[in-house]
Design an enzyme around this catalytic site. Structure first.
Site, mmCIF file in Angstrom:
data_model
loop_
_atom_site.group_PDB
_atom_site.id
_atom_site.type_symbol
_atom_site.label_atom_id
_atom_site.label_comp_id
_atom_site.label_asym_id
_atom_site.label_seq_id
_atom_site.Cartn_x
_atom_site.Cartn_y
_atom_site.Cartn_z
ATOM 1 N N GLN A 54 33.877 41.641 24.083
ATOM 2 C CA GLN A 54 35.310 41.732 24.304
ATOM 3 C C GLN A 54 35.822 43.049 23.740
ATOM 4 O O GLN A 54 35.597 43.389 22.585
ATOM 5 C CB GLN A 54 36.025 40.554 23.634
ATOM 6 C CG GLN A 54 35.628 39.208 24.213
ATOM 7 C CD GLN A 54 35.816 39.135 25.715
ATOM 8 O OE1 GLN A 54 36.842 39.554 26.241
ATOM 9 N NE2 GLN A 54 34.824 38.600 26.418
ATOM 10 N N GLY A 55 36.517 43.815 24.589
ATOM 11 C CA GLY A 55 37.035 45.115 24.175
ATOM 12 C C GLY A 55 36.082 46.259 24.400
ATOM 13 O O GLY A 55 36.438 47.417 24.182
ATOM 14 N N LEU A 68 32.519 48.246 29.808
ATOM 15 C CA LEU A 68 31.248 48.219 30.533
ATOM 16 C C LEU A 68 31.469 48.143 32.040
ATOM 17 O O LEU A 68 30.593 47.725 32.774
ATOM 18 C CB LEU A 68 30.408 47.013 30.078
ATOM 19 C CG LEU A 68 29.796 47.099 28.683
ATOM 20 C CD1 LEU A 68 29.073 45.807 28.356
ATOM 21 C CD2 LEU A 68 28.844 48.266 28.566
ATOM 22 N N THR A 124 31.663 50.355 34.518
ATOM 23 C CA THR A 124 30.749 51.103 35.381
ATOM 24 C C THR A 124 29.387 50.439 35.426
ATOM 25 O O THR A 124 28.773 50.309 36.495
ATOM 26 C CB THR A 124 30.620 52.549 34.868
ATOM 27 O OG1 THR A 124 31.915 53.153 34.868
ATOM 28 C CG2 THR A 124 29.710 53.355 35.767
ATOM 29 N N SER A 128 42.176 43.806 44.061
ATOM 30 C CA SER A 128 42.658 43.681 42.690
ATOM 31 C C SER A 128 44.120 43.274 42.596
ATOM 32 O O SER A 128 44.953 43.681 43.418
ATOM 33 C CB SER A 128 42.480 45.015 41.964
ATOM 34 O OG SER A 128 41.125 45.398 41.934
ATOM 35 N N HIS A 144 39.750 50.886 37.110
ATOM 36 C CA HIS A 144 38.970 51.288 38.276
ATOM 37 C C HIS A 144 38.936 52.810 38.438
ATOM 38 O O HIS A 144 37.908 53.369 38.842
ATOM 39 C CB HIS A 144 39.532 50.631 39.537
ATOM 40 C CG HIS A 144 39.216 49.166 39.631
ATOM 41 N ND1 HIS A 144 37.946 48.697 39.897
ATOM 42 C CD2 HIS A 144 39.992 48.069 39.483
ATOM 43 C CE1 HIS A 144 37.953 47.380 39.922
ATOM 44 N NE2 HIS A 144 39.185 46.970 39.669
#
Length: 391
Positions: free
Chosen positions: A197-198, A201, A203, A227, A321
């Site tokens: 969490q936080g 990751l 990519t 989205s 994104h």
């Protein structure tokens, strides 16, 4: 599990045996690399791989949460930041700043003092974690260690599965030729591991999923998200309110749009919309949905493309994104008509498209110059906003 009257560090499990805390101290001294002086920061040798692996085994042998928490506390306390050094560098930086303001120092001295302070603020244990990440199994170990730390801080234990991208997978019907499937749409990317969490990751997860999908469907060429746009309605309502308060009118809609909207709602545009947009009732009116489509599409495009926080996209999903190298591709009207979709983003959703050969360059441009790569549809909507709306 510990001897009577002994603290959690008095004896620790090591290789299935009880070991005194002295063994732990020796281990930490060997495994945590010494931080070199500032002048030699780029030349320090890496710790021996076996020492990092020994720490991993030692930590893995601790079964009691209290023992792990105590070890992490010791690691942070004895192998963290030298606060005396930080205080000295801070005092020197303040002195140099005063001297520079009096034009007694060159800017270079101040910049080097800032860099020395940044270096002093890096905890010593960071070097250990950095080298552990290069070991086989090092990243999962660090994820679990971070989870232990978070759980310790929350004073509770939470069990969870390993990290994975959650992808809604729908197998192609048996009668459908899988070779005809050329597009993959990602609805959400989620982390289920407490220790991640936080941690960014995005990519990694996207590339992992794309690789797996291409293995199953080799003809896939189009990769895009679908989205949500959290925060759009809140931004729109806030903008309407501020304009009404400061100008006594709104300038988000053209005169003809305002007349059409008022003709449907029977009241002033700003005041009426501030009431309607807080619920999902307005979508039941086909006329209102039709007259709001053009203005809300361009306002949403501006919100995604033009509203910024420190130079980056204000919307957190867009920022995510774009950092990963996606193109802001298409804004979709009435794509999410659920209660949450209507109240959070007026039913709008957006596609962020991933051109795999361009993601690295797009990401670098966004992070480096804050340039947003967008499609012709999005740019046209932004242009319409600049022509027809004022903030």
């Amino acid at each position: 599990m510990r001897g009577p009257g002994l603290g959690p560090l008095a004896h620790l499990v090591w290789g299935g045996r009880w070991a005194p805390c002295g063994a732990m101290e020796e281990l930490l001294s060997r495994a945590v690399p010494r931080r070199p002086v500032y002048e030699l920061r780029e030349k320090s040798p890496a710790p021996v791989e076996a020492q990092c692996a020994e720490f991993v085994r030692f930590y893995g042998g601790l079964r009691e949460p209290a023992q792990r928490a105590a070890l992490l506390d010791r690691l942070a306390g004895a192998f963290g930041v030298d606060h005396g050094e930080v205080a000295a560098h801070s005092a020197n930086l303040l002195l140099l700043r005063q001297q520079q303001q009096q034009q007694q120092r060159e800017p270079g001295a101040l910049l080097q003092a800032e860099d020395r302070l940044r270096y002093a603020l890096v905890p010593r244990y960071r070097g250990l974690f950095h080298h552990i990440s290069k070991l086989d199994g090092g990243l999962p170990f660090l994820v679990n260690l971070r989870a232990d730390l978070l759980e310790s801080q929350a004073l509770k234990m939470v069990e969870g599965p390993q990290v994975r991208a959650i992808v809604k997978e729908f197998s192609a019907p048996e009668t459908e030729d899988s070779n005809k499937i050329v597009a993959a749409i990602f609805y959400s990317i989620s982390l289920t591991q407490q220790g991640l969490q936080g941690v960014e990751l995005g990519t990694f997860l996207i590339k992992r999923v794309v690789k797996e999908l291409q293995t199953e469907f080799p003809h896939l060429t189009t990769f895009s998200s679908l989205s949500p746009i959290p925060g759009f309605t809140k931004w729109l309502l806030g903008t309407l309110s501020s304009q009404t308060k400061e100008l006594g009118r709104n300038e988000l809609f053209t005169d003809s749009e305002s007349q059409e909207i008022s003709g449907v709602t029977g009241g002033p545009v700003a005041e009426t919309l501030k009431v309607l947009l807080t619920s999902n009732e307005w979508v039941k009116s086909e006329k209102l949905v039709k007259v709001l489509q053009a203005p809300l599409m361009r306002l949403c495009a501006w919100y995604l493309f033009g509203e910024k926080h420190r130079g980056f996209a204000l919307n957190p999903v867009a920022n995510f994104h774009l950092q990963n190298g996606a193109v802001m591709w298409r804004i979709n009207w009435m794509a999410d008509t659920s209660f949450k979709g209507i109240t959070a983003s007026c039913g709008l959703m957006v596609n962020y498209r991933y051109f795999l050969e361009e993601t690295a360059a797009n990401s670098a441009a966004y992070l480096g110059t804050k340039h947003i790569k967008a499609s012709e549809q999005v740019l046209n909507l932004v242009s319409q906003f600049q022509k027809n709306s004022k903030l």
